[in-house]
Design an enzyme around this catalytic site. Structure first.
Site, PDB file in Angstrom:
ATOM      1  N   TYR A  45      38.763  38.409  38.879  1.00 29.89           N
ATOM      2  CA  TYR A  45      39.431  39.681  38.604  1.00 29.89           C
ATOM      3  C   TYR A  45      39.476  39.955  37.105  1.00 29.89           C
ATOM      4  CZ  TYR A  45      43.168  43.187  38.438  1.00 29.89           C
ATOM      5  OH  TYR A  45      43.906  44.316  38.199  1.00 29.89           O
ATOM      6  N   SER A  77      43.110  46.693  32.952  1.00 29.47           N
ATOM      7  CA  SER A  77      44.250  45.812  33.225  1.00 29.47           C
ATOM      8  C   SER A  77      44.619  45.061  31.965  1.00 29.47           C
ATOM      9  CB  SER A  77      43.894  44.810  34.327  1.00 29.47           C
ATOM     10  OG  SER A  77      44.892  43.815  34.461  1.00 29.47           O
TER      11      SER A  77
END
Length: 681
Positions: A571, A558
């Site tokens: 996350y 990500s």
């Protein structure tokens, strides 16, 4: 609007579908059917006699009008006046093109003469196991007479071609009471004045031969079961197969990469447990359709299934080396200056007593069909040994078929392989969103894909949409479980032979400020993405190292692995963990030819399971915007002002694995439309 096929062609298609739907009648893509009739010549307006015949390639069970060749009978039969003789009969195949009626349709096959020269309105040429058993029996001619009397005539082996057509035409003329013939070493041909009569005659030959083999034959044609060679219990057998599959695929891919297929059906397990299987396997298959796909003979492990795994693997490597030497010698014994180059010396079929059969090909369908053909060969050997002795055609004749110039020309006409042909991918989280898009792109580029997802229904739906088991198979897996990951990879190697490409895509996200993030939130995200990726990569590496074919591991990380944003500690931290796994594994696995790279997406809202599961609402609240505006919001904060879609991430995965970046490992590719704060430094 598409015109309806000629009534005779329509009837031919119906008959073909019925015959091809039953594997007792013919093997996949084996045999051909024809019908003769009258149509109007669009040039002269006069009636013209035509023949519709299944063209080169294709399968009777799924034959369409486009798979038929339509030829003028007068021109086809006139070829007998210019036939140069058996030594030059291959030249006649090109002449068939000058007999075609109209445009379109399939290319005429080598068997066209058999159908056109025989004086019957309808002809079937089929490859039933029962008929080939008689055709490959040492005293096949006498057995044919005993089985059928004068109604079915024996035709000695002759390679398919124009001369065989002339032979059968002459035999039918000389035997007006006959309904068909047994072609030595090959199959059967039947005929009739109507389509129904022809089909009935074909089935009569096939079923009569089946009954004859049962009633006349002995009960144990393969000999007694060898103690210690009995099939392993199913769970133990499949575990052993999964352990062997990557090693075997690597061996079978020495010359060129192959996809594998595993078969542990009762006929296979029984055959390799019996005393006579080494002798019979060494004789090889016989029907041309068989050995074109199975090679001249299989590789057979000569150890019981309880042999320690490392000893069995060592022996398989020895046998593989010997097989390659023997195949090279086979080629050199029979090759002429005009022969095509040797296509590879690796086995297409490997038999493992107590475990089953592994077969190989350029794609899953080819590998599966090769295995199906060897089961046909087992059935043929059983029938022949039951009433006589299995006696296939001479090795030199097999070579003439395998390295036939016409067969080579057919291979050269095949479409160029897609970039990911023969690659086998396992994609986690492939039941939706980014993972689904990646699976779609990989299949579109030629790969076989294992659709791995915790949601069994989603995985099954995606696999079906991708084309079913020859293209994609579903596996249900919770990637936080070591046991389930091991099971998923076992399923993958049993489905396709191995794994070349792992995409670590499965993920979850819970967006909370630091003080609201619980240890459970932290552990859940790290278990799925950091731990799950580690476990999946470790299992993939084991398979890839056993295969010795290199491989690719891709992490869908990500932008958050680089960029520090608010309310996202768990996350982003786990994505940073994934990003560093890329670097660590690239450094460790490079010695095995395994490349490890990452993709850093951002703002993939459409189709995303994560966003749909609450992440979207949480992030929208963080930014103070409506959830439905989140995709546009992310786009506007990028340099390119473009929304990122799942397909864009899939494009990056393909770019990293499609063959152009062969010297790239340890790289992270941003797919974020340009987030300057996430630029790699």
């Amino acid at each position: 609007m598409t015109a309806e096929p000629h009534p005779e062609a329509a009837t031919l298609l119906e008959r073909s579908h019925r015959l091809g739907a039953d594997p007792r009648n013919t093997n996949y893509a084996g045999g051909n059917t024809s019908a003769k009739g009258t149509a109007t010549d669009p040039v002269t307006g006069q009636d013209v006699d035509l023949m519709w015949v299944k063209g080169s390639g294709g399968d009777l069970g799924t034959l369409t009008e486009a798979g038929l060749a339509a030829l003028r009978l007068d021109r086809l039969r006139a070829l007998t006046e210019v036939y140069p003789g058996v030594e030059r009969e291959d030249e006649m195949v090109a002449a068939f093109d000058f007999c075609l009626h109209g445009k379109g349709g399939a290319a005429p096959s080598i068997d066209t003469a058999m159908h056109g020269l025989v004086n019957a309105a309808h002809v079937d040429h089929l490859h039933p196991d029962s008929g080939i058993a008689l055709a490959c029996a040492a005293d096949g001619e006498a057995l044919t007479k005993e089985c059928f009397g004068n109604q079915v005539v024996w035709v000695p082996w002759r390679r398919p071609g124009f001369q065989l057509g002339l032979d059968i035409a002459a035999i039918k003329k000389a035997n007006p009471e006959a309904i068909g013939c047994i072609l030595g070493g090959h199959g059967i041909t039947a005929w009739g004045d109507t389509s129904d009569e022809c089909e009935a005659n074909s089935l009569r030959i096939i079923r009569t031969a089946e009954q004859f083999l049962v009633e006349r034959g002995k009960s144990d044609p393969f000999g007694p079961v060898v103690p210690g060679y009995e099939p392993l219990p199913e769970a133990e057998r499949r575990a052993r197969a999964a352990a062997l599959a990557p090693v075997l695929r690597g061996l079978a891919s020495t010359d060129r990469p192959q996809v594998g297929h595993y078969n542990d059906s009762d006929p296979v397990l029984d055959f390799v447990s019996r005393a006579e299987h080494p002798r019979l396997a060494a004789l090889g298959t016989s029907c041309p359709d068989h050995f074109l796909r199975t090679k001249v003979r299989p590789l057979v492990l000569d150890l019981p299934p309880t042999t320690p795994l490392d000893e069995a693997i060592a022996r398989l490597k020895e046998l593989h080396t010997a097989y390659r030497t023997d195949y090279q010698a086979y080629y050199e014994r029979h090759a002429t200056p005009d022969s095509p180059a040797m296509r590879g010396a690796d086995p297409a079929v490997v038999l493992i007593p107590g475990v089953g059969m592994f077969s190989y090909g350029k794609d899953k369908q080819t590998a599966r069909v090769a295995g199906e053909f060897y089961v046909n060969a087992i059935n043929v050997m059983r029938g022949a040994e039951a009433v006589s002795t299995y006696s296939p055609i001479e090795e030199s004749e097999k070579f003439r078929i395998e390295y036939w110039a016409l067969e080579e020309a057919k291979l050269q006409r095949m479409p160029k392989p897609k970039p990911l042909a023969t690659r086998i991918a396992l994609v986690t989280g492939a039941g939706s969103g980014i993972g689904k898009a990646i699976a779609n792109r990989l299949v579109a580029e030629g790969a076989c894909v294992v659709v791995a997802d915790i949601n069994a229904d989603n995985a099954a739906t995606v696999a079906a949409e991708l084309g079913g088991p020859d293209k994609a198979v579903p596996v249900t897996v919770d990637i936080t479980s070591e046991e389930q990951i091991k099971t998923a990879f076992d399923q993958a190697v049993l489905a396709f032979g191995g794994v070349d490409l792992l995409v670590n895509n499965a993920g979850i996200s819970i967006s909370k400020p630091l003080l609201e993030t619980t240890a459970k939130d932290w552990d859940l995200q790290h278990d799925i993405m950091a731990r799950g990726s580690f476990l999946s990569s470790r299992e993939a590496a084991r398979v890839m190292i056993d295969q010795n074919m290199g491989g690719d591991i891709i992490y869908i990380a990500s932008k958050n692995s680089i960029f520090a944003g608010p309310n996202n500690i768990a996350y982003s931290a786990t994505k940073a963990d994934q990003a560093h796994q890329v670097r660590l594994l690239a450094a460790e696995l490079g010695a095995h030819g395994i490349r490890v790279n990452g993709v850093n997406p951002d703002g993939v809202v459409q189709g995303s399971g994560i966003f749909a599961g609450g992440w979207g609402a949480q992030r929208a609240a963080t930014y103070g915007i409506p959830e439905e505006e989140l995709g546009k919001f992310y786009a506007q904060r990028t340099l390119l002002k473009r929304e990122v879609l799942p397909e864009h991430v899939a494009n990056a995965v393909f770019a990293l694995t499609g063959g152009d970046l062969t010297h790239t490992t340890g790289l992270h590719v941003p797919v974020d439309a340009g987030v300057a704060a996430a630029f790699l430094r």
